[in-house]
Write an enzyme that holds these catalytic residues in place. Structure first.
Site, short mmCIF file in Angstrom:
data_model
loop_
_atom_site.label_atom_id
_atom_site.label_comp_id
_atom_site.label_asym_id
_atom_site.label_seq_id
_atom_site.Cartn_x
_atom_site.Cartn_y
_atom_site.Cartn_z
N ASP A 1 13.05 7.38 9.15
CA ASP A 1 11.95 7.70 10.07
C ASP A 1 11.86 6.61 11.13
OD1 ASP A 1 9.64 9.25 10.85
OD2 ASP A 1 8.39 7.62 10.07
N THR B 1 11.41 4.37 5.73
CA THR B 1 10.27 4.76 6.56
C THR B 1 9.51 3.51 7.00
OG1 THR B 1 8.90 5.04 4.60
CG2 THR B 1 9.94 7.03 5.47
N SER B 2 10.16 2.34 6.88
CA SER B 2 9.42 1.10 7.16
C SER B 2 9.69 0.58 8.57
CB SER B 2 9.76 0.07 6.09
OG SER B 2 8.87 -1.01 6.20
N ARG B 3 10.80 -0.11 8.77
CA ARG B 3 11.20 -0.56 10.11
C ARG B 3 12.72 -0.48 10.20
NH1 ARG B 3 6.83 0.31 11.45
NH2 ARG B 3 5.26 -1.05 12.39
N PHE C 1 3.40 8.23 9.87
CA PHE C 1 1.95 8.00 9.95
C PHE C 1 1.19 9.22 10.43
CE2 PHE C 1 0.92 7.99 14.49
CZ PHE C 1 2.18 8.07 15.02
N LYS D 1 0.82 -1.22 0.00
CA LYS D 1 0.00 0.00 0.00
C LYS D 1 0.86 1.28 0.00
CE LYS D 1 -2.23 -1.91 3.47
NZ LYS D 1 -1.91 -3.32 3.29
N ILE D 2 1.86 1.32 0.90
CA ILE D 2 2.69 2.53 0.99
C ILE D 2 3.63 2.64 -0.21
CG2 ILE D 2 4.46 3.71 2.37
CD1 ILE D 2 3.12 2.42 4.88
N GLU E 1 14.97 2.16 18.22
CA GLU E 1 14.13 3.33 18.47
C GLU E 1 13.25 3.20 19.72
OE1 GLU E 1 11.76 3.35 14.76
OE2 GLU E 1 10.00 3.05 16.03
N HIS F 1 9.77 8.43 13.77
CA HIS F 1 8.61 7.59 13.44
C HIS F 1 7.33 8.44 13.31
CE1 HIS F 1 7.55 3.09 13.49
NE2 HIS F 1 6.63 3.74 12.81
N GLN F 2 7.40 9.46 12.47
CA GLN F 2 6.25 10.35 12.32
C GLN F 2 5.58 10.21 10.96
OE1 GLN F 2 8.65 14.24 12.59
NE2 GLN F 2 7.06 14.84 11.16
P1 NAD Z 1 1.83 -3.81 2.85
O1 NAD Z 1 1.66 -5.13 3.52
O2 NAD Z 1 0.69 -3.23 2.09
O3 NAD Z 1 3.08 -3.91 1.85
C1 NAD Z 1 4.28 -4.55 2.14
C2 NAD Z 1 4.82 -5.10 0.82
O4 NAD Z 1 6.11 -5.68 1.08
C3 NAD Z 1 3.93 -6.22 0.25
O5 NAD Z 1 3.63 -5.95 -1.11
C4 NAD Z 1 4.79 -7.48 0.40
O6 NAD Z 1 4.58 -8.43 -0.63
C5 NAD Z 1 6.18 -6.88 0.33
N1 NAD Z 1 7.21 -7.76 0.86
C6 NAD Z 1 7.14 -8.63 1.89
N2 NAD Z 1 8.30 -9.27 2.03
C7 NAD Z 1 9.13 -8.77 1.07
C8 NAD Z 1 10.47 -9.05 0.72
N3 NAD Z 1 11.19 -9.98 1.36
N4 NAD Z 1 11.01 -8.35 -0.32
C9 NAD Z 1 10.29 -7.44 -0.99
N5 NAD Z 1 9.00 -7.14 -0.70
C10 NAD Z 1 8.44 -7.80 0.34
O7 NAD Z 1 2.34 -2.82 3.97
P2 NAD Z 1 2.32 -1.23 3.94
O8 NAD Z 1 1.05 -0.74 4.54
O9 NAD Z 1 2.72 -0.76 2.59
O10 NAD Z 1 3.48 -0.91 4.99
C11 NAD Z 1 4.84 -1.20 4.70
C12 NAD Z 1 5.64 -1.06 5.98
O11 NAD Z 1 5.65 0.32 6.35
C13 NAD Z 1 5.04 -1.77 7.19
O12 NAD Z 1 5.49 -3.10 7.27
C14 NAD Z 1 5.52 -0.96 8.35
O13 NAD Z 1 6.70 -1.56 8.84
C15 NAD Z 1 5.86 0.40 7.76
N6 NAD Z 1 5.04 1.50 8.29
C16 NAD Z 1 5.68 2.61 8.75
C17 NAD Z 1 4.95 3.67 9.23
C18 NAD Z 1 5.62 4.93 9.73
O14 NAD Z 1 4.97 5.73 10.44
N7 NAD Z 1 6.87 5.18 9.39
C19 NAD Z 1 3.54 3.60 9.25
C20 NAD Z 1 2.92 2.46 8.74
C21 NAD Z 1 3.68 1.41 8.26
#
Ligand code: NAD
Length: 335
Positions: A258, A232-234, A298, A154-155, A263, A295-296
């Protein structure tokens, strides 16, 4: 239902109180993070509500179960901080907020890129001091640059769409390829091809055993000199000590994060009068080409509204014995 909410801030209280229609649920707000030491605060509550840095390991879950908790309602998307097997053994259900404005995080990713590139944070400070010089503020055009995106969920998808608007060439990698993105010109490649060919790399995959330290010394060695890396993921997607080496030898030209591996001991708190003990973070802060936000990604009004409404619906569905559309099951942890 009586719910103990952990790691809460004023904005959590504001949005949960606002959307608790007819005062249907009773909330106890704790500022403390949820872990094995604080789990007993949940006594007398049927549900706990946690966020990204709460530590829901086996020990915590056993204590929650002993204190009568039957539901863990995460007010975030990621669930890498929850022992799913332990919860299942204790018959505790887990629900989450799978999507809360992916645009919020995607747009923050762009904010990091533009700030690092065009140095608006430095310009802001210079102007306030009457310094109107442009020396050392040179940026680069995003138009026609190659952007590598790892994770097009999604992101990642929202981010792809924004960067296509900038006129970038998009390379992507995901275990599932999106036909819709391909139709818009996104080209799927192996991780190695992304590392080798991208001017800018942005991480949007979840943290799993497969992606832990995905960006390490070996990965940096394959990247273009002066590459920009954004996470911005983990935090643990990047081995931070290897990123510091890559910054020191100038392989890494810009780093925007982020999220940070350690953290949970720092973010979401005001430590401005404390002595920070984390030498790795302090080293990162010392680089002029590193930008850190706490971590902002979101943190928009729209996302807070969706987090509160979805979490409250998840809890009401559980209370009413209805189907839990946002349930996290053991098999989700293996994906
Ligand atoms: P999502 O589940 O919609 O998308 C994650 C994508 O990663 C999926 O398409 C999945 O197939 C893919 N994936 C999984 N394993 C993989 C790999 N080994 N190699 C490549 N791609 C792989 O999730 P999302 O809503 O897009 O969120 C993504 C990440 O963003 C979350 O996991 C979370 O850690 C992080 N996040 C951060 C914040 C923030 O405030 N910074 C907020 C929300 C989410």
């Amino acid at each position: 239902m009586k719910i103990a909410l952990f790691s809460t801030k004023s904005y959590d209280r504001e949005y949960f109180d606002k959307y608790n229609n007819d005062d249907r649920h009773t909330f106890t707000y704790f500022e403390e993070t949820l872990n094995s030491s604080t789990a007993e605060f949940a006594k007398g509550h049927e549900a706990v509500c946690g966020f990204v840095n709460d530590k829901l390991d086996k020990q915590t879950i056993v204590k929650l179960s002993e204190n009568g908790v039957r539901l863990i309602a995460l007010r975030c998307a990621g669930f890498n901080n929850v022992d799913l097997v332990a919860a299942s053994e204790k018959s505790i259900k887990i629900v989450r907020v799978p999507a809360y404005s992916p645009q919020a995080v995607a747009e923050h990713t762009v904010a990091l890129i533009l700030t690092l590139n065009r140095k608006t944070h430095k310009a802001y400070n210079r102007i306030r001091e009457g310094n109107f010089s442009l020396e050392k503020l040179t940026g680069f055009n995003l138009f026609n640059k190659t952007v590598g995106i790892i994770g097009t969920g999604k992101i990642g998808t929202a981010f792809c769409e924004i960067m296509l608007g900038f006129g970038c060439n998009i390379l992507a990698h995901d275990i599932f390829e999106s036909d819709a993105l391909k139709a818009k010109g996104v080209v799927y490649k192996s991780i190695d091809e992304i590392l080798l060919n991208s001017d800018l790399i942005s991480l949007h995959c979840p943290l799993t055993p497969q992606t832990n330290h995905l960006i390490n010394k070996e990965a940096f060695s394959k990247m273009k000199n002066g590459v920009m890396l954004i996470n911005t993921s983990r935090g643990a997607l990047i081995k931070t000590t290897d990123a510091i080496e890559a910054l020191k030898n100038e392989k890494l030209g810009y780093l925007g994060i982020d999220v940070y591996e350690q953290e949970e001991n720092l973010f979401f708190r005001d430590l401005s009068e404390d002595i920070i003990q984390d030498e790795i973070l302090l080293r990162l802060i010392s680089f002029p080409n590193v930008l850190i936000t706490a971590h902002q990604g979101f943190f928009t009004k729209e996302a807070l509204e969706q987090i509160a409404t979805t979490t409250l619906k998840n809890i009401s569905d559980f209370e009413n014995g209805e189907y839990l559309e946002n349930e996290v099951k053991i098999e989700d942890g293996k994906k």
